[in-house]
Design a protein around this motif. Structure first.
Motif, short mmCIF file in Angstrom:
data_model
loop_
_atom_site.label_atom_id
_atom_site.label_comp_id
_atom_site.label_asym_id
_atom_site.label_seq_id
_atom_site.Cartn_x
_atom_site.Cartn_y
_atom_site.Cartn_z
N ASP A 243 4.84 0.02 -13.27
CA ASP A 243 4.15 0.45 -12.05
C ASP A 243 2.64 0.47 -12.28
N GLU A 244 1.88 0.58 -11.19
CA GLU A 244 0.41 0.63 -11.23
C GLU A 244 -0.15 -0.54 -12.02
N ALA A 245 0.37 -1.74 -11.73
CA ALA A 245 0.01 -2.91 -12.52
C ALA A 245 -1.41 -3.40 -12.26
N SER A 246 -2.08 -2.91 -11.22
CA SER A 246 -3.48 -3.29 -11.03
C SER A 246 -4.34 -2.83 -12.20
N LEU B 277 11.50 -8.57 -15.84
CA LEU B 277 10.32 -7.72 -15.69
C LEU B 277 9.97 -7.62 -14.21
N VAL B 278 9.89 -6.41 -13.70
CA VAL B 278 9.46 -6.17 -12.32
C VAL B 278 8.09 -5.51 -12.38
N ILE B 279 7.10 -6.17 -11.82
CA ILE B 279 5.72 -5.68 -11.84
C ILE B 279 5.41 -5.12 -10.46
N VAL B 280 5.04 -3.83 -10.44
CA VAL B 280 4.79 -3.14 -9.18
C VAL B 280 3.31 -2.75 -9.13
N GLY B 281 2.64 -3.07 -8.06
CA GLY B 281 1.23 -2.72 -7.99
C GLY B 281 0.64 -3.01 -6.63
N ASP B 282 -0.61 -2.60 -6.47
CA ASP B 282 -1.32 -2.76 -5.21
C ASP B 282 -2.60 -3.55 -5.50
N PRO B 283 -2.64 -4.84 -5.19
CA PRO B 283 -3.82 -5.65 -5.52
C PRO B 283 -5.06 -5.25 -4.74
N GLY C 149 0.81 -1.21 0.00
CA GLY C 149 0.00 0.00 0.00
C GLY C 149 0.85 1.25 0.00
N PRO C 150 0.20 2.44 0.02
CA PRO C 150 0.95 3.69 0.05
C PRO C 150 1.75 3.84 1.33
N GLY C 151 2.94 4.41 1.20
CA GLY C 151 3.77 4.65 2.36
C GLY C 151 4.59 3.47 2.81
N THR C 152 4.61 2.37 2.04
CA THR C 152 5.35 1.18 2.46
C THR C 152 6.71 1.06 1.79
N GLY C 153 7.08 2.03 0.96
CA GLY C 153 8.44 2.03 0.41
C GLY C 153 8.60 1.38 -0.94
N LYS C 154 7.53 1.24 -1.72
CA LYS C 154 7.68 0.67 -3.06
C LYS C 154 8.59 1.54 -3.92
N SER C 155 8.41 2.87 -3.81
CA SER C 155 9.18 3.77 -4.68
C SER C 155 10.67 3.71 -4.37
N ARG C 156 11.03 3.67 -3.08
CA ARG C 156 12.47 3.64 -2.77
C ARG C 156 13.07 2.29 -3.17
N THR C 157 12.25 1.22 -3.16
CA THR C 157 12.73 -0.08 -3.62
C THR C 157 12.98 -0.05 -5.12
#
Length: 675
Positions: free
Chosen positions: A358-361, A381-387, A282-290
């Protein structure tokens, strides 16, 4: 539809009425409203009146312009022939243009061969197609295999609007019963016809019950391509960087403002080692810095990197957070102006060593398939998203199916880091994600709850917030303040709110199709071929120029000229639906929850609405206890899909989520947001 009917009783409205409707619809290039008025003054009231000499009699029409108009008229002869069939049957003349887009320049001959191809239009009904069939062939019968084949495709297409990619044959047959097309012999003949022309495919039963399933061929091919792509990339993967490089990058990050934790470091390792890996949270969990650490690793290893997201605004945000150029998926794949498909395909692949999406949902199966097909051998391929967000508007549940399959490594980030900027928003989002709706007690007013007894009061509160409270207290620029609501209709839906907000924020006479310079607009369809920069469905922009029957709109991806039929795909955008807001964030968001949204409220919808805000969130709550009940009890609406099964064909337990709700009738699947 009777089994042997006489000719259609409609006698048509005459060539003059058809001609007037054709010109008014803008189907004749170069003929706008003013020119259409001048046509009749020059004695041109029907197709037979059109000539260079007659056109030259119009005011301010030079011989050269008369020739251009005549050439344009000749060029749309195929549209005029369609209009001559459609208008006497009381069908909208604009259908002519849309049918040519769907069926090609030979749309009329295609309809004469199979009148039920009319159902390719989303707003054409079965009764409309039957009426066209009777008009073209009075002896046509409702047991015609062409009709049943078209109804099978139509039923599956209706399911696709709700996200389904496949269905049990029995469920589709139940839908066809209402149209007298479910008799076993009729159904068999129609299915054989649809299979023969490859509009439908028989697919494996993902539930393991052995029941026959079918799918639109384009969707079954897409899910197969995704599964094949995942397996190919996993099989061919080679490590992009060794342990020493990974350690150096993560240690460098440790010296920065925010150190990577063990889970985030693990995600970086997975990205380097596996062909496909997933990063969720979710938001604020550090996906962007990863993701930023993955970018740094690629730069250290000399690997070619590409970052992409489904929308221009999401790509811009990814670029800012990751410190590396990003683009939309369509641009990454080389969307070609005026042509279907992409430049980069299985026959002409990308050159990137690692791609982050990003935003793979928001990924539907067709776009995801195009992406996997274009990835070169040994790419990562790195898939980033919030299910927990809403699933894609298009069919499929790509992110959810990849997670449920267990076929690729998944890193889920749970620890909340965003305490200063977005702290309250992030904590509220985490609670909703877990099925709880906590009381809001925020002395800093990062999140404000505004109660309303009914939708009209909610709309009034929205106006106060947008025009006064939020700009005054939080110093938010107009372009960074967005209203989102689940519904289009009602006093607190997008339509009424946009009318209200235009009067308050940018009053005007509507220079071009109701739009003025300064208006906020949202795109409702992809126009990737717009000049000089294309734009995608859901993009929000501002009109910077209006005149001469066209607009110039500044989107996040750049300025685009919008004219002709594309103007019909723009809406005012001060208030947009939650679905269209997905993939974008604004500094301040007003999330409206009116009573009219009660039946469509769900945890993913509420969660998606709340997580569009970065600095401030105002929740205008007029739905009573329905919101808390939805957050506690209503998860994602089930979607029938095949991808999970294709990735794990021998694990029935992993297939349950993909096939949930398989016993429902297709006729029950029309409760979507109506995008």
């Amino acid at each position: 539809m009777n089994d042997a009917t006489g000719p259609d009783s409609s006698s048509g409205s005459g060539d003059q009425q058809t001609f007037a409707a054709f010109c008014a619809a803008g189907l004749w290039p170069g003929v706008g409203a003013a020119t259409a008025d001048n046509l009749s003054d020059a004695g041109i009231t029907s197709a037979g009146d059109v000539s260079i000499a007659a056109l030259g009699r119009m005011p301010k029409t030079t011989p050269k312009r008369a020739e251009r108009l005549y050439s344009a008229w000749i060029g749309v002869g195929h549209l005029w022939e369609l209009a001559q069939v459609l208008v006497p049957l009381d069908f909208p003349v604009r259908w002519a243009g849309r049918l040519v887009e769907l069926l090609g320049d030979g749309a009329l001959p295609a309809l004469e061969i199979d009148p039920w191809r009319l159902l390719a239009l989303p707003d054409a009904s079965v009764a409309d197609a039957d009426r066209l069939a009777r008009h073209l062939d009075p002896a046509v019968r409702r047991s015609d295999p062409r009709r049943t084949a078209a109804l099978l495709v139509w039923s599956l297409s209706r399911g696709a609007r709700d996200g389904h990619t496949a269905a049990p044959t029995a469920a589709v047959a139940e839908t066809l019963r209402a149209f007298w097309a479910a008799e076993p012999e009729t159904l068999r003949a129609g299915l054989a016809a649809a299979l023969a022309d490859r509009r439908i495919a028989e697919v494996p039963d993902p539930t393991g019950s052995g029941e026959p399933w079918i799918a639109r061929k384009v969707l079954s091919d897409a899910e197969s391509a995704i599964a094949d792509g995942v397996q190919r990339l996993q099989r061919e993967a080679v490590t992009l960087a060794g342990k020493r490089a990974i350690k150096a990058v993560t240690e460098a990050a440790a010296g920065a403002e925010h150190a990577l934790d063990d889970v985030q470091r693990g995600a970086v390792e997975l990205a380097a080692e596996h062909g496909v890996s997933l990063l969720t949270g979710g938001p604020g969990t550090g996906k962007s810095r990863t993701v930023a650490a993955i970018v740094a690793l690629c730069e250290r290893a000399g690997a070619e990197l590409a970052l992409a997201a489904p929308t221009g605004r999401a790509a811009k945000r990814l670029e800012e957070l990751a410190g590396h150029p990003a683009t939309t998926i369509h641009r990454l794949l080389g969307a070609r102006p005026g042509r279907a498909g992409f430049e980069f395909t299985a026959d002409n692949r990308l050159s990137a060593d690692l791609v982050v999406v990003d935003e793979a949902s928001m990924l539907d199966v067709e776009l995801a398939a195009a992406l996997f097909n274009a990835l070169p051998p040994r790419a990562h391929l790195v898939i980033v998203g919030d299910p927990a967000q809403l699933p894609s508007i298009g069919p499929g549940r790509v992110l959810g199916d990849l997670i449920d399959s267990g076929a690729v490594p998944v890193t889920e980030l749970n620890r909340l880091y965003r305490q200063d900027e977005g702290g309250t928003i992030a904590r509220l989002a985490a609670a909703v994600r877990a099925g709880e709706l906590p009381a809001i007690d925020d002395p800093d007013h990062e999140v404000v709850l505004v109660g309303a007894r009914q939708a009209a009061e909610a709309a009034h509160r929205v106006s106060q917030l947008v025009t006064d409270s939020i700009p005054r207290v939080f110093d938010v620029a107009g372009s960074e303040l967005q209203v989102v609501t689940p519904v289009h209709g009602g006093p607190a839906g997008t339509q009424a709110l946009n009318q209200q907000l235009k009067k308050l924020l940018n009053p005007g006479r509507g220079t071009v199709r109701g739009f003025d310079v300064g208006d906020r607009v949202v795109a409702t369809a992809n126009h990737l071929d717009a000049e000089p920069a294309g734009y995608a469905n859901g993009e929000v922009g501002t009109v910077v120029k209006a005149g001469e029957r066209k607009l110039t709109v500044a989107f996040s991806s750049g300025e685009a000229e919008v004219s002709g039929k594309a103007l019909g795909d723009l809406l005012h955008g001060w208030a947009i639906t939650v679905h269209r807001a997905q993939g974008s964030e604004w500094d301040a968001v007003v999330a409206v929850l009116p009573a009219e949204a009660g039946s469509m409220l769900s945890r993913p919808l509420v969660y998606t609405a709340l997580t569009r805000a970065r600095r401030h969130l105002s929740i205008v709550h007029a739905a009573g206890p329905a919101v808390a009940r939805a957050v506690r009890q209503v998860g994602s609406r089930p979607r029938r899909t095949l991808l999970c099964h294709l990735l794990t064909p021998n694990q029935p337990a992993a297939q349950a989520a993909a096939a949930t709700g398989a016993g429902e009738s297709m006729a029950q699947l029309d409760d979507s947001e109506g995008e």
